[in-house]
Design an enzyme around this catalytic site. Structure first.
Site, short mmCIF file in Angstrom:
data_model
loop_
_atom_site.label_atom_id
_atom_site.label_comp_id
_atom_site.label_asym_id
_atom_site.label_seq_id
_atom_site.Cartn_x
_atom_site.Cartn_y
_atom_site.Cartn_z
N ARG A 33 46.80 39.73 -146.87
CA ARG A 33 45.56 40.06 -147.59
C ARG A 33 45.41 39.35 -148.93
O ARG A 33 44.76 39.83 -149.84
CB ARG A 33 45.42 41.57 -147.78
CG ARG A 33 45.34 42.30 -146.46
CD ARG A 33 44.72 43.66 -146.56
NE ARG A 33 44.57 44.20 -145.23
CZ ARG A 33 45.55 44.77 -144.55
NH1 ARG A 33 46.74 44.91 -145.10
NH2 ARG A 33 45.34 45.23 -143.35
N LYS B 251 36.33 27.76 -152.82
CA LYS B 251 35.97 27.81 -151.41
C LYS B 251 37.15 27.28 -150.61
O LYS B 251 37.63 26.17 -150.87
CB LYS B 251 34.76 26.93 -151.13
CG LYS B 251 33.44 27.53 -151.56
CD LYS B 251 32.31 26.63 -151.09
CE LYS B 251 30.97 27.14 -151.56
NZ LYS B 251 29.88 26.20 -151.24
N GLU C 281 31.80 11.61 -154.93
CA GLU C 281 31.74 12.95 -155.55
C GLU C 281 31.80 12.87 -157.08
O GLU C 281 31.37 13.79 -157.76
CB GLU C 281 32.87 13.84 -155.02
CG GLU C 281 32.78 14.16 -153.52
CD GLU C 281 31.73 15.23 -153.18
OE1 GLU C 281 30.99 15.68 -154.07
OE2 GLU C 281 31.65 15.59 -151.97
N LYS D 276 31.52 20.71 -162.62
CA LYS D 276 31.72 21.60 -161.47
C LYS D 276 32.14 22.99 -161.93
O LYS D 276 31.63 24.01 -161.43
CB LYS D 276 32.75 21.02 -160.50
CG LYS D 276 33.01 22.01 -159.36
CD LYS D 276 33.34 21.41 -158.04
CE LYS D 276 33.32 22.51 -156.97
NZ LYS D 276 33.77 22.08 -155.69
N GLU E 206 27.73 31.37 -154.72
CA GLU E 206 26.55 30.67 -154.23
C GLU E 206 25.42 31.63 -153.88
O GLU E 206 24.87 31.60 -152.78
CB GLU E 206 26.93 29.81 -153.01
CG GLU E 206 25.98 28.66 -152.81
CD GLU E 206 26.55 27.54 -151.94
OE1 GLU E 206 27.78 27.33 -151.93
OE2 GLU E 206 25.75 26.88 -151.29
N ARG F 87 24.91 26.98 -157.55
CA ARG F 87 26.05 26.31 -156.93
C ARG F 87 25.61 25.34 -155.85
O ARG F 87 26.28 24.33 -155.59
CB ARG F 87 27.03 27.36 -156.37
CG ARG F 87 28.33 26.74 -156.02
CD ARG F 87 29.41 27.73 -155.70
NE ARG F 87 30.48 26.94 -155.14
CZ ARG F 87 31.77 27.19 -155.24
NH1 ARG F 87 32.18 28.26 -155.85
NH2 ARG F 87 32.65 26.39 -154.72
N ASN G 127 25.65 20.40 -153.87
CA ASN G 127 25.46 19.79 -152.56
C ASN G 127 24.45 18.64 -152.58
O ASN G 127 23.89 18.28 -151.55
CB ASN G 127 25.01 20.84 -151.54
CG ASN G 127 26.16 21.73 -151.13
OD1 ASN G 127 27.32 21.33 -151.25
ND2 ASN G 127 25.85 22.93 -150.66
N HIS H 175 24.31 16.27 -149.71
CA HIS H 175 25.14 16.78 -148.62
C HIS H 175 24.37 17.18 -147.36
O HIS H 175 24.96 17.23 -146.29
CB HIS H 175 25.98 17.97 -149.11
CG HIS H 175 27.18 17.55 -149.93
ND1 HIS H 175 27.06 16.81 -151.09
CD2 HIS H 175 28.50 17.74 -149.76
CE1 HIS H 175 28.27 16.59 -151.59
NE2 HIS H 175 29.16 17.14 -150.80
N HIS I 220 26.25 15.76 -144.27
CA HIS I 220 26.83 16.57 -143.18
C HIS I 220 26.29 16.12 -141.83
O HIS I 220 27.02 16.10 -140.83
CB HIS I 220 26.52 18.06 -143.41
CG HIS I 220 27.32 18.65 -144.55
ND1 HIS I 220 26.97 19.82 -145.17
CD2 HIS I 220 28.44 18.22 -145.16
CE1 HIS I 220 27.85 20.09 -146.12
NE2 HIS I 220 28.75 19.12 -146.13
N HIS J 263 34.11 11.64 -145.82
CA HIS J 263 33.15 12.56 -146.43
C HIS J 263 32.46 11.92 -147.65
O HIS J 263 31.23 11.95 -147.78
CB HIS J 263 33.84 13.86 -146.83
CG HIS J 263 32.93 14.82 -147.54
ND1 HIS J 263 31.84 15.42 -146.93
CD2 HIS J 263 32.91 15.26 -148.83
CE1 HIS J 263 31.21 16.19 -147.80
NE2 HIS J 263 31.84 16.10 -148.97
N1 GLY Z 1 37.00 24.32 -152.81
C1 GLY Z 1 35.82 23.64 -153.11
C2 GLY Z 1 34.78 24.47 -153.73
O1 GLY Z 1 34.98 25.63 -153.98
O2 GLY Z 1 33.72 23.98 -154.00
#
Ligand code: GLY
Length: 380
Positions: A134, A156, A198, A240, A250, A255, A259, A262, A266, A280
Site C-alpha cells: 500500500r 505520475k 521536453e 514543471k 490534474e 497541469r 501536454n 502531446h 500520442h 517519445h
Molecule cells: N511522472 C511524470 C509526471 O508526473 O508528470
C-alpha cells in the site's frame, strides 16, 4: 530573427522544491550527485534499507557503481533488482515479476525504492512503490534528459495496458529527485535530442524568455556544456514543479498544459507502435509543431511563432516533419482516429493544448475539424 536572448539565472546550489504540503520534496540538480546520494538520502529514508530498481543498460554504466558505493558509505543497505530495458518492461507481466521480486526480499513499509534509469524505470519502479504494501517511499534518480526534465518530477507513475500507454497508474510523489547531469555524457545523441523536445516544451508553454535563451544556447547545451545543461534542466524542472504544485492531480486544467504537443505526439506514437522507430521526445517535437501551426491556423497565435519553433528545432537537427524522420507521413484519418482512442478515458471531445504564442499555452476543448485536417494534411 529571435529577439536578443535574456540571461537565465545561474543554476543555484540549493535544491528546488515541489511545494505539495506534506508531500513536498526536493529536487537536487548537480554534477557528481550520484556520489553524494548516500549523504543526501540518509536523513530522508525511514530506514537505511533500499531496493534499487534499474535496467541492464544502466547496470553496464558506472552510474550504478557510483550510486551503490555512495549508499554503502552512508550505511544504507541496498538490494538490486534489474529489469530488461525498454517499453516492454512497462507491461503488467514485468510489473508483476518486479513486485514479486521486491516482496521476496522481505521488505517492509519502511524500505525505500530507488529508481535509477530513464522514464520506463521511473514509471515502473514508482508504480511498484505506489502499490506494494500500500505504498513504499521512493526516490527518482533519472539518467536520461527526458526523465530529468519531465518524467522524474510530478508523481505520475504507471504501466501500460493492452488498451494503451500509462492506463494503469497512481499518483505517488517521490521523497526526492536526484538529477546528476554527469550521466548525460553517456547518452546517445538521438536520445539527447529526443529529450530536448521536453526541454523546449517548457519554454513553449510558460516562458518566452527561456525559449529565447534556448534559441541561443541549446546547440552548446546539447554538445555538452555542463553549465548550460544544469541551467536548462533547472529552468525546465522549475516550470514543471510550479505547475505540479498548482494542480497535482490534474483537476484544474493547469497541469494539462504540460501536454503541449502531446495530443498529436500520442497519436504518432500509437501509429508507430510505441517503440524505437519514434521516441517519445521526437513525437513531442513533431506534435508541438502541429500544435503551433494549428494555433496559427485558428488565428489564435502568430504564424511567426510557429515558424520560429520549427526553425529552432531544425537548426538542432530535430525533425519537424514525420516524412523526413520516418520516410512516411501519417494518414489524416488514422491520426484523428488514434487521437480519439487516446482520449476515450476522458469521455469527451478531443482536447488540445494550444498557444497564444511562445510561452503562452492554454487548454481548449474541440477545435474546427476542417482546420485540424488541413494541418494534418501538410505532411500526411
Ligand atoms: N511522472 C511524470 C509526471 O508526473 O508528470
Amino acid at each position: 530573427m529571435p529577439p536578443e536572448a535574456t540571461a537565465l539565472p545561474e543554476a543555484g546550489d540549493g535544491p528546488l522544491v515541489v511545494e505539495l504540503a506534506e508531500r513536498r520534496y526536493p529536487i537536487h540538480i548537480a554534477s557528481g550527485l550520484l556520489d553524494q546520494a548516500g549523504e543526501i538520502l540518509a536523513p530522508l529514508l525511514p530506514r537505511p534499507l533500499a531496493l534499487l530498481v534499474t535496467d541492464t543498460n544502466v547496470a553496464l554504466t558506472p552510474h550504478l557503481g557510483r550510486l551503490e558505493t555512495s549508499l554503502a558509505a552512508a550505511g544504507i543497505a541496498v538490494r538490486r533488482l534489474v529489469v530488461v530495458p525498454g517499453e516492454s518492461s512497462k507491461g503488467l507481466e514485468s510489473y508483476g515479476r518486479l513486485v514479486e521480486a521486491m516482496l521476496a526480499t522481505g521488505i517492509d513499509r519502511k524500505t525505500t525504492v530507488l529508481a535509477l534509469g530513464g522514464g520506463v524505470i521511473g514509471d515502473l519502479a514508482g508504480f511498484a512503490a505506489a502499490t506494494t504494501l500500500r505504498g513504499l517511499p521512493f526516490v527518482q534518480l533519472p539518467t536520461s534528459l527526458l526523465a530529468q526534465v519531465d518524467s522524474s518530477v510530478g508523481g505520475k507513475t504507471g504501466i501500460n495496458s493492452a488498451h494503451g500507454k500509462n492506463l494503469i497508474g497512481a499518483f505517488h510523489q517521490p521523497l526526492a529527485v536526484l538529477i546528476d547531469v554527469d550521466v548525460l555524457q553517456d547518452l546517445p545523441e538521438r536520445e539527447l535530442k529526443a529529450g530536448y523536445g521536453e526541454v523546449i516544451k517548457h519554454g513553449c508553454l510558460a516562458d518566452a524568455d527561456y525559449f529565447a535563451w534556448l534559441e541561443t544556447h541549446a546547440a552548446a547545451m546539447l554538445a555538452g556544456d555542463p553549465t548550460l545543461r544544469m541551467q536548462a534542466i533547472r529552468r525546465s524542472v522549475e516550470i514543471k514543479a510550479a505547475v505540479v504544485a498548482a494542480d497535482e492531480r490534474e483537476t484544474t486544467g493547469q497541469r494539462a498544459l504540460l501536454n503541449f504537443g502531446h495530443t498529436f505526439a500520442h497519436a504518432y506514437e500509437a501509429l508507430t507502435g510505441y517503440g524505437d522507430r519514434l521516441l517519445h521526445g521526437e513525437a513531442v517535437a513533431l506534435g508541438m509543431v502541429k500544435a503551433a501551426r494549428l494555433s496559427a491556423a485558428l488565428q489564435l497565435a502568430p504564424t511567426a511563432d510557429a515558424l520560429r519553433l520549427e526553425a529552432h528545432l531544425e537548426s538542432l537537427g530535430i525533425a519537424t516533419d514525420p516524412r523526413r524522420l520516418l520516410n512516411r507521413g501519417f494518414p489524416v484519418d488514422a491520426v484523428i482516429e488514434a487521437m480519439t482512442r487516446d482520449k476515450k478515458a476522458e469521455a469527451g471531445a478531443l482536447r488540445f493544448v494550444l498557444w497564444h504564442g511562445i510561452g503562452r499555452a492554454f487548454l481548449t476543448g474541440g477545435v474546427d475539424t476542417a482546420i485540424l485536417r488541413e494541418i494534418l494534411e501538410v505532411d500526411a
